[in-house]
Design a protein around this motif. Structure first.
Motif, PDB file in Angstrom:
ATOM      1  N   GLU A  76      12.799   8.398  39.868  1.00 23.27           N
ATOM      2  CA  GLU A  76      13.880   8.410  38.876  1.00 23.27           C
ATOM      3  C   GLU A  76      14.391   9.826  38.629  1.00 23.27           C
ATOM      4  OE1 GLU A  76      12.761   6.476  35.300  1.00 23.27           O
ATOM      5  OE2 GLU A  76      12.631   4.484  36.199  1.00 23.27           O
ATOM      6  N   THR A  97      10.651  -3.104  41.919  1.00 28.48           N
ATOM      7  CA  THR A  97       9.331  -2.539  42.137  1.00 28.48           C
ATOM      8  C   THR A  97       9.143  -1.271  41.326  1.00 28.48           C
ATOM      9  OG1 THR A  97       7.778  -1.720  43.829  1.00 28.48           O
ATOM     10  CG2 THR A  97      10.095  -1.168  44.122  1.00 28.48           C
ATOM     11  N   GLU A  98       7.913  -0.965  41.038  1.00 25.51           N
ATOM     12  CA  GLU A  98       7.569   0.282  40.365  1.00 25.51           C
ATOM     13  C   GLU A  98       6.872   1.252  41.315  1.00 25.51           C
ATOM     14  OE1 GLU A  98       5.250  -0.637  36.942  1.00 25.51           O
ATOM     15  OE2 GLU A  98       6.879  -1.673  35.896  1.00 25.51           O
ATOM     16  N   ASP A  99       6.745   0.858  42.589  1.00 24.15           N
ATOM     17  CA  ASP A  99       6.085   1.700  43.579  1.00 24.15           C
ATOM     18  C   ASP A  99       6.962   2.893  43.938  1.00 24.15           C
ATOM     19  OD1 ASP A  99       3.990  -0.067  43.608  1.00 24.15           O
ATOM     20  OD2 ASP A  99       4.796  -1.235  45.294  1.00 24.15           O
TER      21      ASP A  99
END
Length: 441
Positions: A261, A241-243
């Motif tokens: 990140e 996921t990028e959420d």
């Protein structure tokens, strides 16, 4: 008449229910807007806390990456200047001492392969079986193609601390410099990050799912991508996921997982139980339902009271119809306003529904003056004195006057209390006049 009353009762109930539904809808829409806004505010606060954690971890890593980048630049400059082995080794030894004093006391030194030879700033001499180019730090640096590389961390079984190499390939595409760091400072940072008690856990994962730091030290060094359990669920979802946050369920409990990140290499993660995060929102729910319940009860009370007044009105109207069969004249008189309605208006509804006439006292005196026998006029004038009625009717159901009219017929006039104001003072009366001798007897 009875059918009409039933029809009005059903109509009132339907109107009341529609009104309640409409009010409930508008309150629910307003509440939902407040709820969504508050939820978003809470999520933003939690996301910012994870960003702060990421920034602190990134700052720690930046010291190491900057150190190895600067060392690589300096050694490359020495190579280009034709420096010998002793000069390069001397530089590495000095930098090792500086780094140990300014950054970490357990720093093991800067080392690497330069021009095909192995150098170690701490003075360590490898044995004959040591092949530098087969070490993970060398291979990671070559694969990074000149960028600073963070080698997959590993757990030191003796110290129960996670260690990691930071390395960089030099411009000659063969020489590599590296240093080892112990991540106990990051571990301390992670443990302190959940000290407030709101968070369920916190952790740092590298790009391969290895646990670099964890609020539960038993998790250190684990490979979450290749293990079962809650950690595997977090790592699997994290890399798909990028959420900035997502929901996970484990053992019947739901968790919010917030992530960001760290220097494009690692992931800072904080986990919170959904029930804990939702506590402020639950208070909003409770407030909403209490408010709605109070409103419903208030509207129900108002409806029942209004319905009761309406029923009383129908009773009074029924009595009014009966009175028109007995009395020749019926007036509803409002004392304070000095106004009145006649019987033909009253049968269509009570106060406010018919036409009101002004100067009730004057009209009443004029009427009595025209119909009353001369011998009874003085008593009639006293009887119809409206300002004295609140006192005369106090605690009584009516006051009556018998007199003869100009045709020498027996007549009877009567005042009956009709309505009271908010202070309990008499505000309206009925004036009744009967001029039928047979009925009177």
């Amino acid at each position: 008449m009875k059918k009409k009353r039933i029809y009005l009762s059903i109509k009132s109930v339907i109107s009341f229910l529609l009104f309640v539904i409409l009010i409930t809808f508008f309150i629910s829409v307003t509440f939902n807007a407040i709820y969504v806004k508050e939820l978003n505010n809470i999520l933003v606060v939690k996301e910012n806390q994870v960003l702060q954690l990421s920034s602190e971890v990134g700052y720690f890593l930046l010291e190491s990456t900057d150190t190895i980048a600067m060392a690589a630049y300096s050694v490359n400059s020495l190579q280009e200047a034709g420096a010998g082995d002793d000069e390069i080794l001397d530089y590495l030894e000095k930098q090792t001492k500086v780094y140990a004093k300014t950054v970490s006391s357990d720093f093991t030194g800067i080392y690497g392969i330069i021009g095909g030879k192995f150098y170690d700033g701490s003075g360590w001499v490898p044995d004959e079986n040591f092949v530098a180019k087969e070490r993970p730090w060398y291979q990671a640096a070559v694969a990074a193609k000149g960028e600073v590389a963070l080698v997959t961390p590993y757990l030191d079984e003796k110290t129960n601390t996670v260690k990691m190499s930071v390395c960089k390939l030099l411009p000659d595409r063969e020489s590599v410099l590296s240093l080892d760091i112990t991540l106990h400072d990051i571990q301390t940072l992670i443990e302190n990050s959940i000290a407030d008690g709101d968070w369920y856990s916190a952790m740092i994962l590298d790009s391969h799912g290895i646990v670099v730091a964890h609020s539960d030290t038993a998790e250190l060094g684990k490979d979450y991508l290749n293990e079962s359990g809650f950690g595997n669920a977090i790592a699997t979802e994290l890399y798909q996921t990028e959420d900035e946050y997502f929901l996970l369920k484990e053992s019947g409990e739901s968790y919010y997982v917030f992530t960001t990140e760290v220097m494009d290499e690692w992931y800072a993660i904080r986990v919170m139980e959904k029930s804990v995060l939702m506590e402020p929102l639950i208070r909003i729910w409770i407030t909403f339902f209490v408010l709605l319940l109070v409103l419903w009860l208030g509207m129900l009370y108002a409806f029942l009271r209004l319905n009761r007044l309406k029923q009383n009105e129908w009773v009074l109207l029924g009595e009014m119809h009966s009175l028109t069969d007995i009395y020749d004249i019926i007036w509803l008189i409002r004392l304070e306003q000095d106004t009145y309605q006649e019987a033909d208006s009253l049968t269509g509804g009570l106060e406010g529904s018919g036409q009101w006439h002004e100067k009730a006292q004057y009209a009443l005196r004029a009427y009595m003056d025209g119909v009353t026998d001369l011998r009874f006029k003085k008593g009639a004038y006293t009887f119809i004195d409206l300002p004295t009625l609140p006192i005369r009717l106090k605690g009584r159901s009516s006051v009556t006057l018998d007199f003869l009219d100009t045709g020498n017929r027996k007549c009877r006039a009567r005042f009956v209390p009709f309505a009271w104001d908010e202070k309990g003072e008499l505000s309206s009366v009925l004036w009744l006049l009967e001029a039928d001798e047979e009925r009177m007897e």
